[in-house]
Write an enzyme that holds these catalytic residues in place. Structure first.
Site, PDB file in Angstrom:
ATOM      1  N   ARG A  37      -0.147  -9.425  -5.400  1.00  0.00           N
ATOM      2  CA  ARG A  37      -1.636  -9.483  -5.177  1.00  0.00           C
ATOM      3  C   ARG A  37      -2.272  -8.361  -5.354  1.00  0.00           C
ATOM      4  O   ARG A  37      -1.595  -7.361  -4.854  1.00  0.00           O
ATOM      5  CB  ARG A  37      -1.994 -10.215  -3.731  1.00  0.00           C
ATOM      6  CG  ARG A  37      -3.495 -10.101  -3.626  1.00  0.00           C
ATOM      7  CD  ARG A  37      -4.134 -10.319  -2.411  1.00  0.00           C
ATOM      8  NE  ARG A  37      -5.325 -10.036  -2.360  1.00  0.00           N
ATOM      9  CZ  ARG A  37      -6.005  -8.844  -1.893  1.00  0.00           C
ATOM     10  NH1 ARG A  37      -5.092  -7.498  -1.761  1.00  0.00           N
ATOM     11  NH2 ARG A  37      -7.177  -8.364  -1.898  1.00  0.00           N
ATOM     12  N   ASN A  42       2.020  -6.098  -2.457  1.00  0.00           N
ATOM     13  CA  ASN A  42       0.774  -6.549  -2.081  1.00  0.00           C
ATOM     14  C   ASN A  42      -0.246  -5.138  -2.121  1.00  0.00           C
ATOM     15  O   ASN A  42       0.240  -3.989  -1.556  1.00  0.00           O
ATOM     16  CB  ASN A  42       0.670  -6.817  -0.811  1.00  0.00           C
ATOM     17  CG  ASN A  42      -1.129  -7.071  -0.153  1.00  0.00           C
ATOM     18  OD1 ASN A  42      -1.650  -7.902  -0.757  1.00  0.00           O
ATOM     19  ND2 ASN A  42      -1.449  -6.226   0.767  1.00  0.00           N
ATOM     20  N   GLU A  43      -1.117  -5.090  -2.847  1.00  0.00           N
ATOM     21  CA  GLU A  43      -2.005  -3.912  -3.030  1.00  0.00           C
ATOM     22  C   GLU A  43      -1.234  -2.582  -3.403  1.00  0.00           C
ATOM     23  O   GLU A  43      -1.484  -1.479  -2.643  1.00  0.00           O
ATOM     24  CB  GLU A  43      -2.733  -3.688  -1.848  1.00  0.00           C
ATOM     25  CG  GLU A  43      -3.632  -4.922  -1.409  1.00  0.00           C
ATOM     26  CD  GLU A  43      -4.461  -4.747  -0.321  1.00  0.00           C
ATOM     27  OE1 GLU A  43      -4.454  -3.854   0.706  1.00  0.00           O
ATOM     28  OE2 GLU A  43      -5.507  -5.705   0.213  1.00  0.00           O
ATOM     29  N   ASN A  44      -0.441  -2.675  -4.366  1.00  0.00           N
ATOM     30  CA  ASN A  44       0.446  -1.550  -4.860  1.00  0.00           C
ATOM     31  C   ASN A  44      -0.216  -0.547  -5.671  1.00  0.00           C
ATOM     32  O   ASN A  44       0.044   0.482  -5.972  1.00  0.00           O
ATOM     33  CB  ASN A  44       1.573  -2.065  -5.569  1.00  0.00           C
ATOM     34  CG  ASN A  44       2.561  -2.981  -4.972  1.00  0.00           C
ATOM     35  OD1 ASN A  44       2.398  -4.270  -5.212  1.00  0.00           O
ATOM     36  ND2 ASN A  44       3.373  -2.681  -3.948  1.00  0.00           N
ATOM     37  N   ARG A  90       0.774  -1.196  -0.040  1.00  0.00           N
ATOM     38  CA  ARG A  90       0.034  -0.063  -0.004  1.00  0.00           C
ATOM     39  C   ARG A  90       0.933   1.312  -0.023  1.00  0.00           C
ATOM     40  O   ARG A  90       1.970   1.172   0.223  1.00  0.00           O
ATOM     41  CB  ARG A  90      -1.012  -0.085   1.039  1.00  0.00           C
ATOM     42  CG  ARG A  90      -2.107  -1.001   1.115  1.00  0.00           C
ATOM     43  CD  ARG A  90      -3.136  -0.839   2.191  1.00  0.00           C
ATOM     44  NE  ARG A  90      -4.087  -1.961   2.335  1.00  0.00           N
ATOM     45  CZ  ARG A  90      -5.137  -1.960   3.048  1.00  0.00           C
ATOM     46  NH1 ARG A  90      -5.272  -0.825   3.933  1.00  0.00           N
ATOM     47  NH2 ARG A  90      -6.109  -2.876   2.870  1.00  0.00           N
TER      48      ARG A  90
END
Length: 819
Positions: A463, A424-426, A388
Site C-alpha cells: 500500500r 506499507n508506505e515505503n 515507513r
C-alpha cells in the site's frame, strides 16, 4: 488378579492421557514477576532474595501473561511511552514425560528483541516483535537440575528469566516513524511444550481447487524437529471433511528428509470455503517412532481466489466485493496484550458488522486471529512491518526477509489468507540520510520473488508506494477522499483514475477520525473550504492539525456525524462500481500512536468504528446497514443527549437499517413510512425532518424486513437557547455501580446556557482514596480530553473511600466534587 489388571489399566490410561495433554502447549499465564527497567545482569534476576534483603531490586511486580510494558503509558498524555529493556521471571516445575523428549518454550510474540535464560544460562534470543519462535531449553534444564542450587534454593523448580527490549533502533522494522506504538513485553501467549524425541516442526498443507469447484488437490509436506537424528518411522494421516467424514486415510513408513511429502491426492467436489460458509477440513496426523508417538492436526479449506487483471475479485469463480477493515493489536488498559477472549470478541464484532475481508496492519498477528478468520469466514491480507522510514542496511534487510519467511511458513495453511503484504508506505523517508527509490525497488523485487517462491498460490501486495506499484500483484494507492484531501464525493472518480494505472487494484485505508460522543448539527460545513476534483492522496503533513492546505482532517469538526456521512457515501458508491475488487476501512478500532499527541484523545488514532475498549461508535451501524442480512435498525444519536436549533425548526433524523421500509415516530406521533434505497443519500432514504419540542423528545422507529420487525428508540433534550463562549464549568456525579462512580463536567456561558459546540481541553484530577480510570485511550477514559458537545465524563474506582475530583480547563475556574 482382576484388581491388578484394573489397576494397571488405570495407570496406563492416566499415563496415555498425560502424554496426550503434555504434547500440547501449556500456557504460562500466571506466577510471573516483572520489572520495567534493565538489570545489571542475569544474576540480579535469580540471586537469592530474602525478606528485608537491602541488596535486592525492590521494584518487581506480579503480572499475568500476556503483558505489555506499555499497557498505560502508550496513551499517558504527560509522558513519552517507555522504549527500553524490561524483565520477566518465573519458576517452573519442568517434568518432560517423554524418554529423550524435548522441552520447548514457544513464544507467540514478544517485543521487540528478546533474550531467554534458564537460571544464568542464556538459551535463546529473537529479533522481531510479531512472528512466533521457540527455544529448546532441554539441555539447560537438565544441566541446572544437576546443581545443588536447584535442590536447595529453588526446591525443585527451574528459574526462567526473559528480557524484552523495544528500544529505538533504526536497523529494525517497523520504523518508529510508524503511526502505531512499537510495544514491548511478552504481549502474546507463552507456552511450555513437551515434545517426544521426534516431532513435527512445520506441517505444510496446500489445498487447491479449480474455479468451478469440481476438482480439489491436497499436498501435505512435513518438516521434522529431530535433534536426536532419527532416521525415520511411520505416519498415519487422515483427511476429514467438515461433516466429520473421513475422505482419505494413509499409513506409510518414511525416511526423514527436508520437507518430506506425506500426501498428494485429488479431492472430487470438495466442500468449498467461503465467507458465507467457511467450511474447514481437518488433516489429522500421527508420527510413530521407536521412542514415542506425536499427534497433531491442521485446519484447511478448499477455495479458489482470483484477482482479475483490470477487474474485480472472484472467489470460487464468482465475483465477491471485498468488504473490509483493518486490525491493530491494541486494547484499552492492555496495549498489545489482548487475551484470547478479547480477540474473539473483537473478531466476532467485525463479522457481525458484515466484514468479509481484513488487512492485518502492519505486522504478522496472532495465530488466534488467523484461526478466527478461518472459522468465521474472513479473507486476509497479512503483511510484514516494513513500514515507513526508508530502507536500512544488511541487518535491516535480513530481518525483513526472516519475518516474511516466518509469516508465510507459520500461516501457510490458513484458507483465509489470500495476500502476503510486503510493505506499507515505503515511500515515506526519514530514518536514514539516504532515500534511494531504486534501492527500495530492488529490495521490494527481492521480497516479491521470495514470497512467490515460498507460496505461488497467493498474491503479493503493498500500500502507498507508487514507484513500486508495478512490482507486486495487487496495489493499493493512497485515497482519503473527504479526509486528508478533497471531498468524499470525489471518491468514485479518484478510485477509477487509480484503478486504470495498475494491474490489480484494491483500495485499503479510507475513512477519517471521529471523537466518540461528539456530534454536530451541521457536520459538512467545512467541506465548503476544500478544493474538489483533484487527488485524494495523503501527503506529508496532512495528519497535522496545524498549517497547510484546507482539509477536513484539520478543519473539520471530528464529529461522529461527519464520519457517518463520509462512510455512507463511500458504501453507496461501492455498490455501483462493478470493476471494484473491494476496499478496507481504516481501522476497525481506535488505536494508540506516538505521532498524534494533539488529537482530541492524545496519542490516539481515532479513525475506528469502535473505541479502544470496543464500545461501538455510530459508524459501526452504517456498515451494518449496507453489509449485513440479519434485520437491524439504528437511529443516529444514541450518545447525543442534547440537540439544538431554533424553536419550530425541523431537524433531520437519520436511521441506518437494512430493512426494506421503516416508520418514524416522534413523541408518539407517526411521521410516515419510508422505503430503503441504497442510492438515496444520506441514510439510504431512511431520513425524516422532524419538529422537535423544546425539552425532552422521544424518537422511535419500526423497521420491517420480510416478516421480521425491528425497533429502536432514543431520548434527548432539544435546546433552543443560544449560547456564547464558555465561562464556567459544573462537575457532578452522574452514576455509580458498586465501587465505581462516573462524573460529568459541563461547560456553560455567563447566562448558564450549556455550550453545546464547546471543544475545550478538559483535565481531570483526583486526590484521596480512589483512582481515576484513565490512560485508556477512550473519550471517557482519559484524564486529558477535548470536550464533546460541551461535556466530558470519566469514571473513578473509589476503593471504598473518599476522593475529590477536580477539572481544570484553560481560562475557566477550576471545579471540584467530593465522592
Amino acid at each position: 488378579m482382576f484388581k491388578k489388571i484394573k489397576y494397571l489399566f488405570l495407570i496406563s490410561f492416566l499415563f496415555i492421557s498425560y502424554l496426550s495433554l503434555a504434547q500440547q502447549s501449556i500456557r504460562l499465564n500466571n506466577n510471573w514477576e516483572f520489572i520495567k527497567q534493565d538489570l545489571g545482569g542475569i544474576w540480579e534476576s535469580v540471586r537469592p532474595v530474602g525478606l528485608g534483603n537491602p541488596e535486592s531490586v525492590p521494584l518487581w511486580q506480579n503480572v499475568t501473561l500476556p503483558h505489555s510494558v506499555n499497557a498505560e503509558d502508550a496513551v499517558d498524555p504527560d509522558v513519552n511511552y517507555y522504549q527500553g529493556p524490561a524483565w520477566y521471571r518465573t519458576q517452573l516445575a519442568v517434568e518432560n514425560p517423554y524418554q529423550k523428549g524435548r522441552t520447548i518454550l514457544h513464544f507467540e510474540g514478544a517485543g521487540q528483541k528478546t533474550e531467554v535464560y534458564i537460571y544464568t544460562t542464556k538459551v535463546g534470543a529473537h529479533v522481531g516483535g510479531y512472528d512466533e519462535w521457540t527455544v529448546d531449553i532441554t539441555d539447560a534444564v537438565e544441566a541446572f537440575k544437576k546443581s545443588d542450587v536447584y535442590k536447595k534454593q529453588f526446591k525443585g523448580k527451574v528459574p526462567i528469566s526473559v528480557r524484552t527490549d523495544n528500544s529505538r533502533d533504526l536497523e529494525m522494522i517497523p520504523s518508529n516513524l510508524s503511526d502505531f506504538n512499537v510495544y514491548g513485553g511478552i504481549y502474546r501467549y507463552l507456552n511450555l511444550v513437551y515434545l517426544p524425541a521426534l516431532s513435527i516442526d512445520k506441517m505444510f498443507a496446500k489445498a487447491e481447487v479449480d474455479s468451478l469447484g469440481k476438482l480439489g488437490k491436497l499436498n501435505v509436506k512435513a518438516r521434522f524437529y529431530n535433534p536426536n537424528h532419527y532416521g525415520g518411522g511411520s505416519y498415519r494421516l487422515k483427511l476429514i471433511d467438515p461433516s466429520g467424514k473421513i475422505v482419505n486415510e494413509t499409513y506409510k513408513k518414511f525416511e526423514i528428509s527436508e520437507d518430506l511429502q506425506l500426501l498428494n491426492i485429488e479431492v472430487k467436489k470438495p466442500i468449498l470455503w467461503s465467507p458465507d460458509k467457511p467450511a474447514l477440513y481437518t488433516v489429522q496426523y500421527e508420527i510413530i517412532s521407536s521412542e514415542s508417538n506425536y499427534k497433531g492436526e491442521e485446519k484447511i479449506g478448499f477455495r479458489n481466489i482470483n484477482f482479475v487483471e483490470k477487474g474485480p475479485f472472484k472467489l470460487n469463480g464468482k465475483r465477491l466485493l471485498l468488504r473490509g477493515t483493518h486490525r491493530h493489536e491494541d486494547q484499552a488498559g492492555l496495549a498489545a496484550a489482548m487475551t484470547e477472549d478479547l480477540i474473539r470478541k473483537e473478531m466476532v464484532m467485525m463479522k457481525e458488522m458484515g466484514v468479509n475481508f481484513i488487512r492485518l496492519g502492519h505486522y504478522q498477528q496472532s495465530r488466534i486471529v488467523l484461526n478466527l478468520c478461518d472459522s468465521l469466514g474472513i479473507l486476509v491480507w497479512e503483511e510484514i512491518p516494513w513500514c515507513r522510514g526508508g530502507l536500512g542496511g544488511d541487518i535491516y534487510k535480513q530481518q525483513a526477509r526472516t519475518m516474511l519467511k516466518n509469516m508465510i511458513e507459520q500461516h501457510y495453511n490458513h484458507p483465509s489468507i489470500m495476500i502476503w503484504g510486503l510493505g506499507n508506505e515505503n515511500d515515506w523517508p526519514g530514518d536514514f540520510p539516504e532515500f534511494d527509490k531504486e534501492k527500495i525497488r530492488t529490495f521490494m523485487k527481492e521480497l516479491n520473488d521470495l514470497s512467490h517462491k515460498m507460496d505461488a498460490s497467493r498474491y503479493t501486495a503493498i500500500r502507498r508506494c507508487d514507484f513500486c506499484s508495478d512490482i507486486v500483484d495487487v496495489y493499493s494507492p493512497s485515497i482519503w477522499a473527504g479526509w486528508y484531501r478533497g471531498v468524499y464525493t470525489d471518491y468514485k472518480q479518484v478510485s477509477e483514475d487509480e484503478f486504470k494505472k495498475v494491474k490489480r487494484f484494491l483500495h485499503v485505508e479510507w475513512g477519517g477520525d471521529s471523537h466518540a460522543m461528539r456530534h454536530s448539527e451541521n457536520p459538512d460545513k467545512a467541506l465548503s473550504k476544500i478544493k474538489t476534483g483533484g487527488s485524494a492522496d495523503e501527503r506529508a503533513g496532512d495528519a497535522s492539525l496545524y498549517g497547510g492546505a484546507a482539509r477536513i482532517s484539520k478543519d473539520g469538526d471530528w464529529s461522529e456525524s461527519y464520519i457517518t456521512n463520509l462512510i455512507d457515501w463511500h458504501l453507496k458508491e461501492q455498490e455501483t462500481m462493478p470493476w471494484l475488487s473491494g476496499t478496507a476501512y481504516w481501522p476497525f478500532k481506535d488505536f494508540s500512536t506516538p505521532v498524534r499527541p494533539d488529537n482530541p484523545v492524545p496519542y490516539m488514532n481515532q479513525k475506528g468504528v469502535v473505541e479502544r475498549d470496543l464500545t461501538k461508535k455510530e459508524s459501526y451501524y452504517v456498515f451494518q446497514s449496507y453489509w449485513t442480512d440479519k434485520p437491524m435498525i439504528h437511529i443516529y444519536g444514541h450518545t447525543w443527549p442534547v440537540r439544538w436549533g431554533d424553536e419550530g425548526e425541523e431537524k433531520m433524523v437519520k436511521v441506518y437499517a437494512n430493512c426494506t421500509e421503516a416508520e418514524m415516530f416522534l413523541n408518539g406521533k407517526s411521521f410516515g413510512i419510508k422505503k430503503r434505497n441504497s442510492q438515496d443519500y444520506p441514510a439510504a432514504g431512511l431520513r425524516w425532518s422532524l419538529p422537535f419540542a423544546k425539552g425532552e423528545n422521544i424518537v422511535k422507529v419500526i423497521g420491517k424486513k420480510g416478516k421480521e420487525t425491528v425497533t429502536d428508540e432514543i431520548k434527548f433534550n432539544y435546546q433552543t437557547e443560544k449560547w456564547e463562549k464558555p465561562t464556567k464549568m459544573e462537575l457532578k456525579k452522574i452514576s455509580q455501580q458498586g465501587d465505581e462512580a462516573t462524573v460529568e463536567v459541563k461547560l456553560y456561558d455567563n447566562k448558564g446556557v450549556q455550550c453545546l459546540d464547546a471543544i475545550n481541553w478538559i483535565n481531570f484530577g483526583l486526590t484521596g482514596d480512589g483512582k481515576l480510570l484513565d490512560n485508556l485511550g477512550t473519550s471517557s477514559g482519559s484524564r486529558k480530553v477535548q470536550a464533546y458537545n460541551g461535556r466530558a465524563i470519566i469514571s473513578i474506582k473509589l476503593n471504598k473511600g473518599k476522593s475529590v475530583v477536580s477539572v481544570k480547563s484553560e481560562g475557566l475556574p477550576t471545579v471540584f466534587t467530593e465522592l
